[in-house]
Design a protein around this motif. Structure first.
Motif, PDB file in Angstrom:
ATOM      1  N   ARG A  48      -8.565   2.551   3.634  1.00  0.00           N
ATOM      2  CA  ARG A  48      -9.981   2.612   4.477  1.00  0.00           C
ATOM      3  C   ARG A  48     -10.946   3.614   4.161  1.00  0.00           C
TER       4      ARG A  48
ATOM      5  N   SER B  93     -14.370  -3.984  11.338  1.00  0.00           N
ATOM      6  CA  SER B  93     -14.875  -2.989  12.333  1.00  0.00           C
ATOM      7  C   SER B  93     -15.976  -3.578  13.076  1.00  0.00           C
TER       8      SER B  93
ATOM      9  N   LEU C  16     -13.076  -4.664   5.668  1.00  0.00           N
ATOM     10  CA  LEU C  16     -13.228  -3.522   6.702  1.00  0.00           C
ATOM     11  C   LEU C  16     -14.213  -3.564   7.363  1.00  0.00           C
TER      12      LEU C  16
ATOM     13  N   LEU D 247      -7.378  -1.704   2.330  1.00  0.00           N
ATOM     14  CA  LEU D 247      -7.142  -1.915   3.677  1.00  0.00           C
ATOM     15  C   LEU D 247      -6.282  -1.055   4.365  1.00  0.00           C
TER      16      LEU D 247
ATOM     17  N   LYS E 108     -11.440   3.205  12.681  1.00  0.00           N
ATOM     18  CA  LYS E 108     -11.998   3.556  11.433  1.00  0.00           C
ATOM     19  C   LYS E 108     -11.603   4.872  11.135  1.00  0.00           C
TER      20      LYS E 108
END
Length: 422
Positions: free
Chosen positions: A153, A210, A206, A150, A243
Motif C-alpha cells: 500500500r 480508500s 487502493l 495491495l 491507509k
C-alpha cells in the motif's frame, strides 16, 4: 460454544477418517500408507487450527479463512525444518514423494544471449527476441506486483523493491543463469511494463478501496436480488480500510523497520529462484505456484500486523503471529539454500559489482547518520541559539525605556554623559 463446536468437528472428521480406513483393506505399500497418514494428520491439525487459532487483523471474507492460512504457515514451516535436517541427496529425493517427476536435475534457461530488439539478420521475424521473452512469466509479473501493491500500500516502497530486485539479478547472474537477461528485459519489460503497470493498477485499486463507503447490511435485510448479489461480492472486500503511511524518515525506529521489511521482501523473492534451483523444481511446477499463492495470503496479514505494531505500539504491544511466521519461513528457506548448495552462494561477486554495492551501502549509512544524528544535532543547536537570541532580545526590551530608544547612562568619563546601546 466455539470449543464445543471444535470438538464436534474434530470428532466427525476423526470418525470419517477412521471409517474410510476400516472400509478399505490397508495396502501393503509403506510409502503410500505413510503419505496418507501424513495428509490425514495435517487435515486434523488444520481443522483444529481453523476453529481454535487466534484471529488476525482481517475478517473478510471470514476469519476462518485467515486462520486456515495461519495453520498452513505452521505446516509449511515444519516441512521446511524437516527438509533442512536431511542430507542434500535425501532432501531432493524426498520431493519424489510429492511428485514422482521431481528429484532430477533440470537445466536453467538463459534469458540473455542475443539482446537485439530488432534483428536484421532474421528476415522471417526480426522481432523474434521480443517474442521469445513473452512467456507465462509476463502475466505472472503483472499479477504478482498488483497483489504486492495491495499488501504494501505504498508507491515508493513498491518501486524501490522492484528496482532493487533488478539490481540483485544483475549482481547474481553469475550464480543463477536465469538471472541473465537483456537490459530491455530488465528495465522495459519488467520494471516499466509488468511491474510498473501492476503497481499502477494496484494503487488505483487502493484508491478505490480508500474512497469506498464501508456500511455493511445483513444479507437477508436486503430486499432485491441485485442487492444481495452485490453484498455477496463485497464480502470479499475489506471490512474497513486502513491507509498505510510508513513515514520512514520520521524516526530512526521506523527507518530501520522499513529497511528490514524491504530486506525480508527481497530475500523472499530470491528464495523463490534459489529454492527451485537447489531442490530441482522446474519454474512452471505447481509447487512454485502454490508457494506464491501462499505468500500472497500470509504476506497481506503480516504487513498489516507489522504496520499496526509500528503505528500504534501502545495498543499493539507485540508483533503479530503471522508476521513472526513469515519471518521464520523466509529465514528457514534461506538456510535450506545455504545448506544444499553452499558452492553457488559462495561464488565471489565481480569486482565492479562489489564496488557498486559498497558505494550504495556507504551512501545509505551516510544518509542515515546525517538524517537521524547530524541533522538532529544541527537542528537542536540552531533551536538553542534561536532561544538564546529571543531571550537576549526580551532582556534588552525590559531594560529599554519602553519607547524604542536606548537608555542614557551616566559614566565618569569627563563628567559627560555617554549614550551606550544596551
Amino acid at each position: 460454544f466455539r470449543r464445543a463446536h471444535t470438538l464436534t468437528v474434530l470428532f466427525i472428521l476423526t470418525c470419517a477418517l477412521g471409517y474410510v480406513t476400516l472400509l478399505e483393506e490397508t495396502p501393503q505399500d509403506t510409502a503410500y500408507n505413510t503419505k496418507r497418514g501424513i495428509v490425514a494428520s495435517i487435515l486434523v491439525f488444520l481443522c483444529f487450527g481453523v476453529t481454535q487459532a487466534k484471529d488476525g487483523p482481517f475478517s473478510r471474507p471470514h476469519p476462518a479463512y485467515w486462520r486456515f492460512w495461519l495453520c498452513v504457515s505452521v505446516v509449511y514451516e515444519l516441512f521446511l525444518i524437516f527438509i533442512l535436517f536431511q542430507t542434500v541427496q535425501d532432501g531432493r529425493q524426498f520431493m519424489k514423494y510429492i511428485d514422482p517427476h521431481l528429484g532430477v536435475p533440470l537445466p536453467e534457461r538463459d534469458y540473455g544471449g542475443n539482446c537485439l530488439i530488432y534483428d536484421p539478420g532474421n528476415e522471417t521475424d526480426p522481432f523474434h527476441n521480443i517474442w521469445d521473452k513473452l512467456d507465462g512469466f509476463v502475466p505472472a509479473h503483472f499479477f504478482g506486483w498488483y497483489l504486492k501493491t495491495l499488501m504494501i500500500r505504498d508507491w515508493w516502497m513498491c518501486m524501490i523493491i522492484s528496482v532493487m530486485f533488478e539490481f540483485l539479478e544483475y549482481s547474481l547472474e553469475h550464480q543463477l543463469p536465469n538471472f541473465s537477461e537483456c537490459w530491455w528485459d530488465h528495465w522495459i519489460m519488467d520494471v516499466i511494463l509488468c511491474n510498473g503497470l501492476g503497481i499502477y493498477c494496484g494503487m488505483k485499486t487502493l484508491s478505490w478501496l480508500s474512497l469506498k463507503t464501508y456500511k455493511w447490511q445483513g444479507l437477508w435485510n436486503i430486499p432485491t436480488y441485485k442487492g444481495k448479489m452485490k453484498r455477496i461480492v463485497f464480502q470479499f472486500t475489506p471490512y474497513s480500510w486502513v491507509k498505510f503511511e510508513w513515514k520512514p524518515a520520521s524516526s530512526l525506529r521506523r527507518w530501520l523497520a522499513v529497511c528490514g521489511i524491504i530486506f525480508v521482501f527481497l530475500l523472499a523473492e530470491l528464495n523463490t529462484f534459489y529454492l527451485k534451483f537447489v531442490l530441482w523444481m522446474p519454474p512452471e511446477h505447481y509447487l512454485v505456484l502454490l508457494r506464491l499463492v501462499f505468500f500472497v495470503n500470509v504476506g497481506g496479514v503480516a504487513m498489516r500486523e507489522i504496520y499496526d505494531f509500528m503505528d500504534d505500539p501502545k495498543f499493539h504491544k507485540k508483533l503479530g503471529q503471522q508476521a513472526w511466521l513469515v519471518a521464520a519461513i523466509t529465514a528457514t528457506e534461506f538456510l535450506i539454500v545455504v545448506k544444499y548448495d553452499p558452492y553457488t552462494l559462495t561464488l565471489s561477486l565481480p569486482f565492479y559489482i562489489t564496488q557498486c554495492w559498497i558505494l550504495g551501502i556507504i551512501l545509505v549509512l551516510t544518509w542515515t547518520a546525517w538524517r537521524f544524528f547530524i541533522r538532529d544535532i544541527t537542528l537542536r543547536y540552531k533551536e538553542i541559539r534561536r532561544q538564546k537570541q529571543e531571550h537576549r532580545h526580551e532582556k534588552d526590551k525590559c531594560l529599554s525605556n519602553g519607547d524604542g530608544h536606548s537608555a542614557l547612562l551616566e559614566e565618569p568619563n569627563g563628567n559627560k554623559p555617554r549614550e551606550r546601546k544596551l
